[in-house]
Design an enzyme around this catalytic site. Structure first.
Site, PDB file in Angstrom:
ATOM      1  CG  ASP A  41     -11.588 216.135  84.769  1.00  0.00           C
ATOM      2  OD1 ASP A  41     -11.343 216.948  83.863  1.00  0.00           O
ATOM      3  OD2 ASP A  41     -11.234 214.944  84.725  1.00  0.00           O
ATOM      4  CG  ASN A  63      -5.470 223.335  82.901  1.00  0.00           C
ATOM      5  OD1 ASN A  63      -6.111 223.536  83.928  1.00  0.00           O
ATOM      6  ND2 ASN A  63      -5.482 222.141  82.310  1.00  0.00           N
TER       7      ASN A  63
END
Length: 253
Positions: free
Chosen positions: A33, A81
Site C-alpha cells: 500500500d 481497484n
C-alpha cells in the site's frame, strides 16, 4: 556510498544478526500500500508510483529467501481497484503483467495466482496461467500473486466451488449440511494446500486489512509499517520479523 547509506547498512546487519531464524514466519502476506501517495510526495504520477512498487517486489523476495520464508502472498490488485479510472487501471494491469512475467522467468519462485480470473482481461489471465505453468516444478518460495482479489469474494467462490463439487458427486443438501466444516471450506480457497499466513504486513500507515485473506488470517499476526511501499527497506522488513518473533502466539488458549 554516503554516510546515511553506511549507517543504514550497518543497522540492517545488526537487526538481521539478532534475528531468531527459528521464529521466522513461514507464510507472509503483504498489502503493498502507498504507491500513489509515494508518487504524489515525489512529484510523480500514479503510474510511476505503481512501477516503483513493482520494482520493490524482487527486493522483498530476496530478503525472504535469506530468512527462510516459504510462502509470500502479494496483494497487487483488489476487486475494489477496478473502480479506478481507466487511465490508471490499464497501465497498472500492464505493470502487473510484466511483474508476473519477471517472477516466472527468475527461476527461483513458484508463482500461484489467487483471485478471480473472470474479472481480469484475457491478456492478464493468460499471463497468470502461463506463469503458473512455467514455474510449477520450481522448488522455491511460493509467491501468491493476488490479482483481482477480494477476501469476501474468495469465501463466496470457495462456497460455490464446494457446492458444485458435491453436486457433481450427487451429494444432497442434507448430506452436505452434515459434513460441511471449516476444513472442508478451506479445501476450496485460492490458497488450498498452503499454510495460513503467520504474519501480515501492511505498509503506508493504514491499520486495516481491507478484506485481505479474511479466512486465512484468523490467527495471523499483523504488522503495520508507516512507510509507503516503494520506500520499504530491508530494515523495515527485518523489524517486522523481529516484532513477530517477540510475540507469544496463543491461538485463543
Amino acid at each position: 556510498m554516503n554516510l546515511r547509506d553506511l549507517v543504514y547498512g550497518l543497522y540492517a546487519r545488526r537487526v538481521g544478526g539478532r534475528l531468531d531464524h527459528d521464529q521466522v514466519p513461514k507464510h507472509i502476506g503483504v498489502i503493498l500500500d502507498g504507491n500513489r501517495r509515494w508518487a504524489k510526495a515525489s512529484g510523480g504520477s500514479a503510474v510511476e508510483g505503481h512501477q516503483a512498487g513493482a520494482d520493490k517486489i524482487s527486493e522483498l523476495l530476496g530478503w525472504c529467501s535469506e530468512t527462510e520464508v516459504e510462502v509470500v502472498t502479494l496483494w497487487l490488485l483488489s476487486t475494489d481497484n477496478f473502480d479506478r479510472p481507466e487511465a490508471e487501471l490499464i497501465p497498472l494491469l500492464g505493470i502487473i503483467e510484466n511483474t508476473v512475467r519477471q517472477l516466472a522467468s527468475d527461476g527461483r519462485w513458484r508463482v500461484h495466482h489467487v483471485g478471480t480470473l473472470d474479472l481480469l482481461p484475457a491478456r492478464t489471465q493468460t499471463v497468470l496461467k502461463e506463469a503458473e505453468e512455467v514455474t510449477a516444478g520450481v522448488d522455491g518460495i511460493i509467491v501468491n500473486v493476488a490479482v483481482g482479489y477480494g477476501g469476501r469474494q474468495e469465501i463466496a467462490d470457495a462456497v460455490r466451488s464446494l457446492l458444485l463439487d458435491h453436486s457433481s458427486r450427487g451429494t444432497t443438501f442434507e448430506e452436505l449440511a452434515e459434513v460441511v466444516s471449516t476444513d472442508l471450506i478451506s479445501e476450496h480457497l485460492y490458497t488450498r494446500g498452503q499454510p495460513d499466513p503467520d504474519l501480515v504486513i501492511r505498509t503506508s500507515g493504514e491499520q486495516r486489512l481491507s478484506g485481505f485473506m479474511l479466512w486465512q488470517s484468523a490467527h495471523s499476526e499483523y504488522y503495520f509499517c508507516e512507510v509507503f511501499w516503494p520506500a520499504f527497506r530491508k530494515v523495515d522488513f527485518l523489524r517486522a520479523l523481529r516484532d513477530y518473533a517477540a510475540r507469544h502466539r496463543r491461538y485463543g488458549a
